[in-house]
Design a protein around this motif. Structure first.
Motif, PDB file in Angstrom:
ATOM      1  N   THR A  55      78.487  25.451  76.952  1.00  0.00           N
ATOM      2  CA  THR A  55      77.105  25.257  76.489  1.00  0.00           C
ATOM      3  C   THR A  55      77.004  24.007  75.623  1.00  0.00           C
ATOM      4  OG1 THR A  55      76.741  27.640  76.540  1.00  0.00           O
ATOM      5  CG2 THR A  55      75.216  26.322  75.227  1.00  0.00           C
ATOM      6  N   PHE A  59      74.886  20.638  76.408  1.00  0.00           N
ATOM      7  CA  PHE A  59      73.913  20.247  75.398  1.00  0.00           C
ATOM      8  C   PHE A  59      74.142  18.799  74.969  1.00  0.00           C
ATOM      9  CE2 PHE A  59      72.725  19.857  70.899  1.00  0.00           C
ATOM     10  CZ  PHE A  59      71.374  20.145  70.988  1.00  0.00           C
ATOM     11  N   SER A  60      75.397  18.439  74.676  1.00  0.00           N
ATOM     12  CA  SER A  60      75.670  17.078  74.217  1.00  0.00           C
ATOM     13  C   SER A  60      75.474  16.065  75.343  1.00  0.00           C
ATOM     14  CB  SER A  60      77.090  16.978  73.655  1.00  0.00           C
ATOM     15  OG  SER A  60      78.047  17.051  74.677  1.00  0.00           O
ATOM     16  N   SER A  61      75.743  16.478  76.580  1.00  0.00           N
ATOM     17  CA  SER A  61      75.557  15.557  77.701  1.00  0.00           C
ATOM     18  C   SER A  61      74.072  15.273  77.936  1.00  0.00           C
ATOM     19  CB  SER A  61      76.173  16.159  78.960  1.00  0.00           C
ATOM     20  OG  SER A  61      75.932  15.328  80.068  1.00  0.00           O
ATOM     21  N   ARG A  62      73.240  16.282  77.852  1.00  0.00           N
ATOM     22  CA  ARG A  62      71.807  16.095  78.102  1.00  0.00           C
ATOM     23  C   ARG A  62      71.090  15.401  76.951  1.00  0.00           C
ATOM     24  NH1 ARG A  62      69.732  18.987  82.583  1.00  0.00           N
ATOM     25  NH2 ARG A  62      71.330  20.297  83.490  1.00  0.00           N
ATOM     26  N   ARG A  63      71.608  15.514  75.736  1.00  0.00           N
ATOM     27  CA  ARG A  63      70.987  14.864  74.587  1.00  0.00           C
ATOM     28  C   ARG A  63      71.443  13.423  74.404  1.00  0.00           C
ATOM     29  NH1 ARG A  63      67.327  17.923  71.318  1.00  0.00           N
ATOM     30  NH2 ARG A  63      67.265  19.908  72.404  1.00  0.00           N
ATOM     31  N   GLY A  64      72.413  12.985  75.194  1.00  0.00           N
ATOM     32  CA  GLY A  64      72.863  11.607  75.111  1.00  0.00           C
ATOM     33  C   GLY A  64      73.948  11.352  74.090  1.00  0.00           C
ATOM     34  N   TYR A  65      74.557  12.415  73.553  1.00  0.00           N
ATOM     35  CA  TYR A  65      75.607  12.234  72.554  1.00  0.00           C
ATOM     36  C   TYR A  65      76.898  11.681  73.170  1.00  0.00           C
ATOM     37  CZ  TYR A  65      72.665  15.056  69.521  1.00  0.00           C
ATOM     38  OH  TYR A  65      71.627  15.530  68.773  1.00  0.00           O
ATOM     39  N   ASP A  66      77.038  11.748  74.475  1.00  0.00           N
ATOM     40  CA  ASP A  66      78.247  11.277  75.142  1.00  0.00           C
ATOM     41  C   ASP A  66      78.162   9.804  75.548  1.00  0.00           C
ATOM     42  OD1 ASP A  66      79.249  13.797  74.894  1.00  0.00           O
ATOM     43  OD2 ASP A  66      78.682  14.428  76.908  1.00  0.00           O
ATOM     44  N   GLU A  67      77.041   9.175  75.304  1.00  0.00           N
ATOM     45  CA  GLU A  67      76.880   7.774  75.662  1.00  0.00           C
ATOM     46  C   GLU A  67      77.650   6.885  74.683  1.00  0.00           C
ATOM     47  OE1 GLU A  67      75.272   6.736  78.392  1.00  0.00           O
ATOM     48  OE2 GLU A  67      74.952   8.852  78.835  1.00  0.00           O
TER      49      GLU A  67
END
Length: 72
Positions: A55, A59-67
């Motif tokens: 989860t 969540f982090s992938s969709r919020r852009g935290y992995d960019e």
């Protein structure tokens, strides 16, 4: 080379099957009730942690935290 790889992997699968069979056919007393409770709690907790981590990953992938960071 591919045939050798398949032979090695099939051997590993056979060994894993043998060890699983040998572990299930051990002579002795059956697992007590406390053991089943501990097994169920451990499996449930592991599943809960896995679900929570997946989860957080989505969540982090969709919020852009992995960019990667963008410097100005």
């Amino acid at each position: 080379m591919r045939t050798l790889l398949i032979i090695v992997l099939m051997g590993m699968l056979a060994a894993a099957g043998y060890f699983a069979y040998a572990a299930m056919t051990v002579e002795g007393e059956p697992l007590p009730t406390e053991g089943y409770v501990a097994l169920a709690l451990g499996a449930g907790f592991s599943a809960l942690v896995g679900i929570g981590l997946m989860t957080l990953l989505f969540f982090s992938s969709r919020r852009g935290y992995d960019e990667p960071p963008h410097f100005k």
